[in-house]
Design a protein around this motif. Sequence first.
Motif, short mmCIF file in Angstrom:
data_model
loop_
_atom_site.label_atom_id
_atom_site.label_comp_id
_atom_site.label_asym_id
_atom_site.label_seq_id
_atom_site.Cartn_x
_atom_site.Cartn_y
_atom_site.Cartn_z
N THR A 85 -26.59 17.39 24.79
CA THR A 85 -28.19 16.88 24.26
C THR A 85 -29.13 18.12 24.63
O THR A 85 -30.34 18.05 24.06
N ARG A 86 -28.64 19.26 25.17
CA ARG A 86 -29.38 20.29 25.57
C ARG A 86 -30.62 20.24 26.15
O ARG A 86 -31.81 20.70 25.53
N VAL A 87 -30.63 19.21 27.28
CA VAL A 87 -32.03 19.12 27.88
C VAL A 87 -31.41 19.42 29.56
O VAL A 87 -30.22 19.53 29.76
N PHE A 88 -32.41 19.90 30.16
CA PHE A 88 -32.27 20.24 31.65
C PHE A 88 -33.35 19.98 32.47
O PHE A 88 -34.66 19.59 32.18
N ARG A 89 -33.34 20.07 33.71
CA ARG A 89 -34.28 19.95 34.75
C ARG A 89 -34.00 20.81 35.80
O ARG A 89 -32.79 20.59 36.51
N GLU A 90 -34.86 21.54 36.57
CA GLU A 90 -34.43 22.52 37.66
C GLU A 90 -34.66 21.62 38.85
O GLU A 90 -35.65 20.82 38.91
N VAL A 91 -33.81 22.23 39.77
CA VAL A 91 -33.95 21.69 41.22
C VAL A 91 -34.96 22.40 42.02
O VAL A 91 -34.65 23.72 41.99
N PRO A 92 -35.89 22.09 42.68
CA PRO A 92 -36.81 22.90 43.37
C PRO A 92 -36.02 23.63 44.25
O PRO A 92 -35.01 22.95 45.11
N TYR A 93 -36.49 24.85 44.64
CA TYR A 93 -35.87 25.86 45.44
C TYR A 93 -36.20 25.59 46.86
O TYR A 93 -37.42 25.58 47.08
N ILE A 94 -35.21 25.43 47.75
CA ILE A 94 -35.43 25.64 49.28
C ILE A 94 -34.57 26.54 49.98
O ILE A 94 -33.55 27.02 49.55
N ASP A 95 -35.13 27.27 51.07
CA ASP A 95 -34.78 28.40 51.74
C ASP A 95 -33.24 28.04 52.48
O ASP A 95 -33.28 26.72 52.87
N ILE A 96 -32.41 28.67 52.62
CA ILE A 96 -31.29 28.69 53.60
C ILE A 96 -31.66 29.04 55.04
O ILE A 96 -32.04 30.17 55.23
N PRO A 97 -31.66 27.85 55.92
CA PRO A 97 -31.92 28.26 57.31
C PRO A 97 -30.79 29.19 57.98
O PRO A 97 -29.60 29.12 57.84
N ILE A 98 -31.52 30.47 58.62
CA ILE A 98 -30.70 31.34 59.19
C ILE A 98 -30.68 31.14 60.66
O ILE A 98 -31.61 31.46 61.34
N LEU A 99 -29.73 30.66 61.31
CA LEU A 99 -29.77 30.43 62.85
C LEU A 99 -28.72 31.35 63.53
O LEU A 99 -28.68 31.37 64.72
N ASP A 133 -29.19 4.01 40.44
CA ASP A 133 -29.26 4.84 39.13
C ASP A 133 -29.88 6.18 39.38
O ASP A 133 -30.92 6.60 38.77
N ASP A 134 -29.36 6.97 40.47
CA ASP A 134 -29.96 8.24 40.79
C ASP A 134 -28.86 9.27 40.79
O ASP A 134 -27.85 9.19 41.47
N TYR A 135 -29.16 10.38 40.30
CA TYR A 135 -28.40 11.68 40.67
C TYR A 135 -28.72 12.41 41.68
O TYR A 135 -29.91 12.81 41.83
N LYS A 136 -27.77 13.20 42.31
CA LYS A 136 -28.24 13.74 43.48
C LYS A 136 -27.44 14.87 43.87
O LYS A 136 -26.37 15.08 43.61
N VAL A 137 -28.05 15.99 44.56
CA VAL A 137 -27.53 17.22 44.87
C VAL A 137 -27.54 17.25 46.28
O VAL A 137 -28.39 17.03 46.97
N VAL A 138 -26.15 17.64 46.69
CA VAL A 138 -26.07 17.66 48.30
C VAL A 138 -25.79 19.08 48.67
O VAL A 138 -25.02 19.88 48.11
N ARG A 139 -26.45 19.63 49.77
CA ARG A 139 -26.21 20.88 50.09
C ARG A 139 -26.02 20.82 51.97
O ARG A 139 -26.83 20.30 52.45
N VAL A 140 -24.88 21.59 52.01
CA VAL A 140 -24.29 21.77 53.39
C VAL A 140 -24.31 22.89 54.13
O VAL A 140 -23.87 23.97 53.16
N VAL A 141 -25.14 23.16 55.04
CA VAL A 141 -25.23 24.64 55.64
C VAL A 141 -24.81 24.54 56.99
O VAL A 141 -25.21 23.67 57.76
N GLU A 142 -23.85 25.50 57.31
CA GLU A 142 -23.43 25.50 58.48
C GLU A 142 -23.73 27.21 58.89
O GLU A 142 -23.44 28.16 58.56
N ASN A 143 -24.30 27.18 60.34
CA ASN A 143 -24.69 28.34 60.97
C ASN A 143 -23.63 28.64 62.26
O ASN A 143 -23.78 27.81 63.11
N ALA A 144 -23.13 29.65 62.36
CA ALA A 144 -22.34 29.96 63.84
C ALA A 144 -23.58 30.68 64.71
O ALA A 144 -23.77 31.80 64.49
N ILE A 145 -24.13 29.90 65.59
CA ILE A 145 -25.05 30.39 66.48
C ILE A 145 -24.37 31.26 67.54
O ILE A 145 -25.26 32.26 67.61
#
Length: 419
Positions: free
Chosen positions: A145-159, A176-188
């Motif tokens: 259908t050529r429609v879009f929505r941007e996901v707000p940008y968030i920084d990547i934590p650097i530890l 009835d919700d679509y979700k984006v999941v972000r997993v960040v792993e830091n080797a401290i």
Amino acid sequence: MAAVRNPSAKRTMISIPTEIITDEILPKLPVNSLARFKCVSKSFNTLISSPEFINIHLQQSLSSSTNRLLILAEENGSDLYSLDIDSPDYDTTVINIPLPHTLDYWLDNGVVSIVGSVNGLLCVGILRYIDGPDEFKQVVINPSTRVFREVPYIDIPILGNAIRVSFGFGYDDINDDYKVVRVVENAIQYDPYQGDELYNREVMVYSLNDNTWKLVEDVHRPIYSLRVRHNGVLMKNHLLHSIFWCLDMYYIYCFDVQSDKWVDEVPLMDLFTDPMADFIEDNEHERVHVVNLGVLDGCLCITVTRAMSNLSDVVWMMKEYGVKESWIKLFEISRCSPCCCKPCCYYFDGPYGFRQGSKQEVLVRRPLKIAGLFWFNIGSEGYGKTEEISGIPVFDQACFFTGSLVPIPGSKLIISPAD
């Protein structure tokens, strides 16, 4: 004298009952046809735009494997392509998928990736290389259908020194919700001789309905280390699976977008000692690697290869989800053709899916850095390429996608330069 009409010349108008049109014909049509039919009348527009019809059309497409496309992400580039893999002339139907111009800042110095797709919505990720830490941006689009929505940008934590980032895209049918999941792993703390000693894992979830990110996990020293070779693999629309590693062993863990929590570990056969792993009986001490995690015909699949010899890749399928004993060896692809002595001749990614109407041919890609796809006959021994697909751009990722009319809350129309 009055002229006598010939009865045979009389036209007969055939009237199709409305319910046949609305319940039997329209739900089986592709999205582009339905978009044109919305202009036929107000009643057609109301019907095709209704949530009830959108769901009926989606379920029809999913159950019949129609409206199916293959989405390709350009290797080290910013282009997306679609390919009607079920069409007889698919070799000539590679189409560029337009992305919104609001992303030009990211696309100019970025690489596009496929985060995932569900119900006809596609989540696209953009990795932007800059002088500082890498930046990640996501956008949810409906290519049909050529429609879009941007996901707000968030920084990547650097530890720490070593950072691993993975994303996933799923559907919470309870809300009835679509979700984006972000997993960040830091080797401290990182010891190059003894490995990563201390990790921090952060999990963020973005809700399309709320248009916000939420922190759901922030823990130190997780038991298992995330091994990112791909984004989260989706099962049952709401379960995202990732490969973890600890002490030379692999594990599959699952994140549920309905509860926003890690749930059960998916049982995995012991790739080192399990008697089912007949491909390592020649050398029981030879390590094996999980090189791919995916879904085939609604079942979770893993691809494993020997660490040293690299002679073949073996695909295992979990026929009954969550049941360890249901893992079966589905097929094996030799990395060399019978007429070629060079290694890694047909190292592959995938499988992406079965050929329409067949459970014997699966779609896989040719070696990395080489353009091309081919159908592989899983009943063959070793080298079983049945048909090469030509005209494919060099791509880094691919996934099957079902076209739909599913709307995106707060969406905007993608306008191409031609418009």
